[in-house]
Scaffold this motif. Structure first.
Motif, PDB file in Angstrom:
ATOM      1  N   LEU A 185       6.077   1.061   6.736  1.00 16.92           N
ATOM      2  CA  LEU A 185       5.723   0.041   5.758  1.00 16.92           C
ATOM      3  C   LEU A 185       6.288   0.338   4.379  1.00 16.92           C
ATOM      4  CD1 LEU A 185       1.930  -0.403   6.587  1.00 16.92           C
ATOM      5  CD2 LEU A 185       3.819  -1.843   7.366  1.00 16.92           C
ATOM      6  N   ALA A 186       6.627  -0.745   3.684  1.00 20.88           N
ATOM      7  CA  ALA A 186       6.914  -0.707   2.258  1.00 20.88           C
ATOM      8  C   ALA A 186       5.988  -1.721   1.598  1.00 20.88           C
ATOM      9  CB  ALA A 186       8.370  -1.053   1.977  1.00 20.88           C
TER      10      ALA A 186
ATOM     11  N   THR B 220       5.722   2.856  -1.621  1.00 18.65           N
ATOM     12  CA  THR B 220       5.278   1.851  -2.580  1.00 18.65           C
ATOM     13  C   THR B 220       6.334   1.626  -3.655  1.00 18.65           C
ATOM     14  OG1 THR B 220       4.127   3.476  -3.968  1.00 18.65           O
ATOM     15  CG2 THR B 220       2.861   2.421  -2.192  1.00 18.65           C
ATOM     16  N   PHE B 221       6.346   0.397  -4.161  1.00 15.48           N
ATOM     17  CA  PHE B 221       7.353   0.012  -5.146  1.00 15.48           C
ATOM     18  C   PHE B 221       6.742  -0.929  -6.171  1.00 15.48           C
ATOM     19  CE2 PHE B 221       9.414   0.804  -1.114  1.00 15.48           C
ATOM     20  CZ  PHE B 221      10.414   1.708  -1.465  1.00 15.48           C
ATOM     21  N   GLU B 222       7.243  -0.848  -7.381  1.00 10.84           N
ATOM     22  CA  GLU B 222       6.884  -1.786  -8.434  1.00 10.84           C
ATOM     23  C   GLU B 222       7.876  -2.943  -8.414  1.00 10.84           C
ATOM     24  OE1 GLU B 222       6.418  -1.926 -13.334  1.00 10.84           O
ATOM     25  OE2 GLU B 222       6.675  -0.017 -12.282  1.00 10.84           O
ATOM     26  N   VAL B 223       7.377  -4.165  -8.545  1.00 11.66           N
ATOM     27  CA  VAL B 223       8.288  -5.302  -8.556  1.00 11.66           C
ATOM     28  C   VAL B 223       7.680  -6.457  -9.338  1.00 11.66           C
ATOM     29  CG1 VAL B 223       7.415  -6.406  -6.433  1.00 11.66           C
ATOM     30  CG2 VAL B 223       9.791  -6.764  -7.140  1.00 11.66           C
ATOM     31  N   ASP B 224       8.533  -7.145 -10.071  1.00 13.92           N
ATOM     32  CA  ASP B 224       8.211  -8.452 -10.633  1.00 13.92           C
ATOM     33  C   ASP B 224       8.826  -9.465  -9.686  1.00 13.92           C
ATOM     34  OD1 ASP B 224       8.045 -10.865 -11.943  1.00 13.92           O
ATOM     35  OD2 ASP B 224       9.066 -10.200 -13.768  1.00 13.92           O
TER      36      ASP B 224
ATOM     37  N   LEU C 205       7.908  -5.109   5.090  1.00 18.38           N
ATOM     38  CA  LEU C 205       7.770  -5.114   3.640  1.00 18.38           C
ATOM     39  C   LEU C 205       6.727  -6.157   3.271  1.00 18.38           C
ATOM     40  CD1 LEU C 205       8.613  -4.599   0.655  1.00 18.38           C
ATOM     41  CD2 LEU C 205      10.470  -6.268   1.016  1.00 18.38           C
ATOM     42  N   ILE C 206       5.718  -5.747   2.501  1.00 11.38           N
ATOM     43  CA  ILE C 206       4.687  -6.660   2.016  1.00 11.38           C
ATOM     44  C   ILE C 206       4.797  -6.742   0.503  1.00 11.38           C
ATOM     45  CG2 ILE C 206       2.224  -7.150   1.878  1.00 11.38           C
ATOM     46  CD1 ILE C 206       1.846  -5.555   4.448  1.00 11.38           C
TER      47      ILE C 206
END
Length: 233
Positions: free
Chosen positions: A33-34, A54-58, A10-11
């Motif tokens: 990978l994420a 892929t993911f959105e994150v704060d 995870l990056i």
């Protein structure tokens, strides 16, 4: 080495440059990978190239980071390599800095690193394996004029790395901090024709990240500095 059984990574703070080069290098080694960023749309091409989810994150939100790890695990399995590459930047004279903006910079540069490292540790310590990698900068060890906020954040991330390494290494989790001491090359910032190799090639940086992952546990490093051969330090 920090045994990586399932080759999952995870990056957080993904984008062009270092994180993209590390993602490609890990994908070349067969990792699933994420990739997470505040704006995941910018990851579309990299995800297509590497097969990443892929993911959105704060990264400064505890709830968002906790959910990210759950979502990433659903997508690729438990991430056994976790890289924190996010940073907040702000320049200006100390007396003119906006306190709220400084707070936000520190949340991204240091607090987000803590949240990600904490979630990773919760999952990796029971396995007694895996790695947590944190990307630093010249500002991790040298505070420049007009760069107080960046220095505070990067000094804090380095302190987190040092403390976490001492705590988690005996439990089988490799924690490493990378001081990127110099400008990173990009399409927008190529080397001057008169000064080849005067910036850090992100693909070369990625080679060191993978080399650290491959270190035997009898000779782990918690920190490595990388700089061009012409960099003054």
């Amino acid at each position: 080495m920090a045994e990586i059984v399932n080759k999952t990574a995870l990056i957080v703070g993904s984008g062009p440059g270092i994180s993209a080069s590390v993602a490609r290098a890990l994908a070349g080694q067969g990792y699933r990978l994420a990739l997470a960023a505040r704006n995941p749309d910018k990851l579309r091409d990299l995800a297509a190239e590497t097969g990443a989810a892929t993911f959105e994150v704060d990264a400064s939100s505890p709830a968002a980071v906790s959910q990210l790890f759950k979502d990433a695990q659903d997508a690729i399995g438990l991430p056994e390599v976790v890289l924190y590459n996010a940073a907040g930047r702000l320049r200006g004279p100390l007396e003119a800095l906006d306190p709220e903006t400084v707070r936000r910079v520190l949340e991204v540069s240091a607090y987000g690193g803590f949240l990600v490292a904490q979630q990773a540790a919760k999952r990796l310590v029971p396995l007694a394996r895996g790695a947590i990698l944190l990307t630093g900068a010249t500002a991790s060890v040298k505070g420049f004029a007009n760069s107080a906020a960046f220095a505070i954040g990067k000094f804090g991330l380095r302190g987190l790395a040092q403390s976490a390494a001492r705590e988690l290494a005996p439990k089988g989790v490799h924690v490493a901090h990378f001081v990127i001491d110099g400008a990173v090359r990009s399409a927008e910032r190529p080397d001057p024709a008169t000064a080849p190799d005067s910036t850090l090639d992100p693909d070369a940086i990625a080679q060191t990240y993978l080399a650290v992952l491959a270190q035997p546990r009898s000779a782990w490093t918690w920190e490595v500095e990388l700089r061009p051969y012409v960099e003054v330090f």
